[in-house]
Motif scaffolding. Structure first.
Motif, PDB file in Angstrom:
ATOM      1  N   SER A   3       7.016 -25.553 -15.221  1.00 25.99           N
ATOM      2  CA  SER A   3       8.313 -26.180 -15.003  1.00 25.99           C
ATOM      3  C   SER A   3       8.810 -26.767 -16.315  1.00 25.99           C
ATOM      4  O   SER A   3       8.083 -27.491 -16.998  1.00 25.99           O
ATOM      5  CB  SER A   3       8.174 -27.289 -13.953  1.00 25.99           C
ATOM      6  N   GLY A  12      11.592 -23.198 -12.861  1.00 26.35           N
ATOM      7  CA  GLY A  12      10.205 -23.172 -12.423  1.00 26.35           C
ATOM      8  C   GLY A  12       9.775 -21.720 -12.343  1.00 26.35           C
ATOM      9  O   GLY A  12      10.490 -20.889 -11.781  1.00 26.35           O
ATOM     10  N   ARG A  30       5.731 -29.106 -17.576  1.00 22.81           N
ATOM     11  CA  ARG A  30       4.663 -29.312 -16.586  1.00 22.81           C
ATOM     12  C   ARG A  30       4.006 -27.982 -16.257  1.00 22.81           C
ATOM     13  O   ARG A  30       4.681 -27.006 -15.965  1.00 22.81           O
ATOM     14  CB  ARG A  30       5.224 -29.925 -15.305  1.00 22.81           C
ATOM     15  N   TYR A  32       1.419 -26.618 -13.540  1.00 18.90           N
ATOM     16  CA  TYR A  32       0.768 -26.932 -12.271  1.00 18.90           C
ATOM     17  C   TYR A  32      -0.409 -25.987 -12.071  1.00 18.90           C
ATOM     18  O   TYR A  32      -0.222 -24.811 -11.779  1.00 18.90           O
ATOM     19  CB  TYR A  32       1.751 -26.772 -11.116  1.00 18.90           C
ATOM     20  N   ARG A  33      -1.606 -26.534 -12.216  1.00 17.95           N
ATOM     21  CA  ARG A  33      -2.809 -25.739 -11.950  1.00 17.95           C
ATOM     22  C   ARG A  33      -3.041 -25.662 -10.448  1.00 17.95           C
ATOM     23  O   ARG A  33      -3.576 -24.688  -9.938  1.00 17.95           O
ATOM     24  CB  ARG A  33      -4.012 -26.357 -12.636  1.00 17.95           C
ATOM     25  N   SER A  34      -2.666 -26.733  -9.761  1.00 17.85           N
ATOM     26  CA  SER A  34      -2.670 -26.820  -8.298  1.00 17.85           C
ATOM     27  C   SER A  34      -1.683 -27.929  -7.944  1.00 17.85           C
ATOM     28  O   SER A  34      -1.079 -28.526  -8.836  1.00 17.85           O
ATOM     29  CB  SER A  34      -4.070 -27.158  -7.773  1.00 17.85           C
ATOM     30  N   GLU A  35      -1.503 -28.216  -6.653  1.00 20.12           N
ATOM     31  CA  GLU A  35      -0.559 -29.264  -6.262  1.00 20.12           C
ATOM     32  C   GLU A  35      -0.946 -30.625  -6.835  1.00 20.12           C
ATOM     33  O   GLU A  35      -0.081 -31.438  -7.147  1.00 20.12           O
ATOM     34  CB  GLU A  35      -0.451 -29.349  -4.743  1.00 20.12           C
ATOM     35  N   SER A  36      -2.241 -30.869  -6.987  1.00 23.38           N
ATOM     36  CA  SER A  36      -2.698 -32.177  -7.456  1.00 23.38           C
ATOM     37  C   SER A  36      -3.122 -32.187  -8.927  1.00 23.38           C
ATOM     38  O   SER A  36      -3.378 -33.247  -9.485  1.00 23.38           O
ATOM     39  CB  SER A  36      -3.864 -32.662  -6.588  1.00 23.38           C
ATOM     40  N   ASP A  37      -3.192 -31.034  -9.557  1.00 21.79           N
ATOM     41  CA  ASP A  37      -3.633 -30.944 -10.951  1.00 21.79           C
ATOM     42  C   ASP A  37      -2.461 -30.462 -11.815  1.00 21.79           C
ATOM     43  O   ASP A  37      -2.174 -29.267 -11.877  1.00 21.79           O
ATOM     44  CB  ASP A  37      -4.813 -29.979 -11.063  1.00 21.79           C
ATOM     45  N   VAL A  38      -1.794 -31.430 -12.454  1.00 23.10           N
ATOM     46  CA  VAL A  38      -0.605 -31.137 -13.262  1.00 23.10           C
ATOM     47  C   VAL A  38      -0.871 -31.584 -14.699  1.00 23.10           C
ATOM     48  O   VAL A  38      -1.261 -32.724 -14.937  1.00 23.10           O
ATOM     49  CB  VAL A  38       0.642 -31.872 -12.719  1.00 23.10           C
ATOM     50  N   ARG A  40       0.861 -32.295 -18.283  1.00 24.55           N
ATOM     51  CA  ARG A  40       2.201 -32.620 -18.778  1.00 24.55           C
ATOM     52  C   ARG A  40       2.218 -32.667 -20.298  1.00 24.55           C
ATOM     53  O   ARG A  40       1.230 -33.050 -20.922  1.00 24.55           O
ATOM     54  CB  ARG A  40       2.633 -33.994 -18.248  1.00 24.55           C
TER      55      ARG A  40
END
Length: 112
Positions: A3, A12, A30, A32-38, A40
């Protein structure tokens, strides 16, 4: 997902996206490796190429937020703004100073 912001707006990129070539504006990048692993970065201007499920981001600077020095960036912003005031309208010096100011403002927002 990747992103970022292009010259025409935010973008995106997901796997399977159509090929893209875009000019990038200073902003927050950004990954995004997963929803919780970002992951920056404060991203400078540059280019994005996406083809064959691979993204290539070519930028002047990409700095992790924790590595940003607010005082140093503020100094760069102040110097760029002063250079804008000194430069002649339409000159390369003014364009460079405006670019530097925009980058510093974006970096401060990411550091924020």
């Amino acid at each position: 997902m990747l992103s970022t912001r292009t010259a025409v707006g935010s973008i995106g990129i997901l796997a399977g996206h159509e090929p893209v070539l875009a000019m990038l504006e200073p902003t927050e990048l950004r990954l995004y490796r997963s929803e919780s692993d970002v992951v920056r970065f404060a991203q400078a201007e540059g280019y994005l190429q996406f083809a064959e499920n691979r993204a290539l981001v070519l930028v002047e600077e990409a700095i992790a937020p924790a590595a940003l020095d607010r005082a140093s960036i503020q100094t760069r912003l102040d110097e760029a703004r002063a250079a804008v005031e000194r430069a002649e309208d339409g000159s390369e010096a003014k364009a460079r100073a405006l670019r530097d100011a925009k980058r510093a403002e974006a970096f401060l927002a990411v550091e924020g």
